[in-house]
Design an enzyme around this catalytic site. Structure first.
Site, short mmCIF file in Angstrom:
data_model
loop_
_atom_site.label_atom_id
_atom_site.label_comp_id
_atom_site.label_asym_id
_atom_site.label_seq_id
_atom_site.Cartn_x
_atom_site.Cartn_y
_atom_site.Cartn_z
N TYR A 147 -11.69 -3.99 -25.20
CA TYR A 147 -11.69 -2.63 -24.45
C TYR A 147 -10.01 -2.43 -24.39
O TYR A 147 -9.29 -3.11 -23.42
CB TYR A 147 -12.34 -2.43 -23.16
CG TYR A 147 -12.37 -1.30 -22.59
CD1 TYR A 147 -11.91 0.01 -23.18
CD2 TYR A 147 -12.79 -1.06 -21.21
CE1 TYR A 147 -11.96 1.31 -22.66
CE2 TYR A 147 -12.84 0.36 -20.62
CZ TYR A 147 -12.44 1.29 -21.33
OH TYR A 147 -12.25 2.65 -20.57
N LYS A 172 -13.63 -0.99 -28.22
CA LYS A 172 -13.58 0.56 -27.37
C LYS A 172 -12.13 0.92 -27.29
O LYS A 172 -11.41 0.41 -26.52
CB LYS A 172 -14.16 0.47 -26.15
CG LYS A 172 -14.56 1.93 -25.39
CD LYS A 172 -15.08 1.57 -24.15
CE LYS A 172 -14.97 2.94 -23.35
NZ LYS A 172 -15.58 3.12 -21.87
#
Length: 294
Positions: A138, A166
């Site tokens: 992320y 992400k």
């Protein structure tokens, strides 16, 4: 370049429901998860920022994964957010998520301490080595204070269990190059970039707005995959007012999503005021109405 979508295309960063007294509401979580899957979500991210991971206990995080897994069955992908500022704690949460039935891990860059790139790389590698689950990196420097630099991401991509990103880097050029040059599956974490990232080879999205508009967001990807980019652009434009109000109005997505779905966040977050909630409902209603017109 990756052609894989390890967790599907359309994922929701799910809120965590609480009872009026502030306790974890596992029944409501299961009901919401089932509804989101029925409305087109291929998978769910649990215990992310939208899921209020900073204010849920380790035991609550595990209980949520178990309850949602039981509710939705084995089909949909379940990602568990396990990222913290502490590598040791992150590894503990990764083991816990694996035992609870998660299909993959979302690991955010360690925040606040702002580690250099060598330490960032070591952190992700240690978590990836800790379990048999695939890892999604992320990258959200606006919140963590630290970017996962492209050179670091290229090295991380060599690990067999680091399979996805992400992406909240707001650097479409770097993301497009990494999509082209690595096997990493790139998921948009910023709704305004869902379609642009998908158009350059991204895998899909992991979205907070999908809590309240799962069908409308998925329809954009469906149109693009059907070979109609103009229709995808039209449908995407319909979602932008709601995405902007939910994600760029000065309130966290957790607060705006719960204003539409009901329920309150845990402190220090506060519920949206009535005027804000009414505005959100009006914009959401217009999206639902417009998207239903063929």
């Amino acid at each position: 370049m990756s052609t894989e979508r390890p967790f599907g295309r359309a994922l929701c960063a799910m809120i965590t429901p609480f009872t009026p007294a502030g306790a974890l509401d596992l029944d409501a979580a299961g009901d919401l998860a089932v509804r989101l899957v029925a409305d087109g979500c291929d998978g769910l991210l649990l215990n992310g920022t939208t899921g209020e991971s900073p204010t849920t206990t380790d035991a609550e995080k595990a209980a949520l994964v178990r309850a949602v897994r039981q509710a939705v069955g084995p089909g949909p992908s379940l990602l568990a957010g396990v990222g913290t500022a502490d590598t040791r704690h992150t590894v503990e949460l990764a083991h816990q998520a694996e035992r609870a039935g998660a299909d993959g891990l979302l690991v955010v860059t360690p925040y606040y301490s702002r580690p250099p790139q060598a330490a960032v790389e070591a952190h992700f590698l240690k978590v990836a080595d800790a379990t048999g689950l695939p890892v999604t990196v992320y990258d959200i420097p606006g919140r963590t204070g630290t970017r996962v630099e492209p050179a670091t991401m290229r090295r991380l991509a060599e690990h067999p269990r680091i399979v996805a990103v992400k992406d909240c880097s707001y650097d479409l050029l770097a993301s497009a190059r990494l999509i082209a040059e690595t096997p990493l599956a790139y998921y948009s974490g910023c709704e305004e970039l869902n379609l642009p990232l998908y158009a350059v080879g991204g895998a899909g999205y992991i979205s907070t707005v999908a809590n309240v508009a799962p069908r409308q967001l998925r329809a954009v990807l469906d149109a693009f995959d059907a070979g109609d980019p103009a229709e995808a652009a039209r449908l995407n434009a319909l979602t932008l007012p709601l995405a902007e109000l939910m994600m760029a109005s000065g309130l966290p997505g957790t607060v705006t999503a719960k204003a539409l779905l009901g329920g309150s966040p845990r402190e220090p977050l506060q519920p949206a005021d009535r005027e804000t909630a009414d505005g959100l409902r009006a914009v959401h209603g217009r999206l639902v109405q417009a998207a239903s017109v063929v």
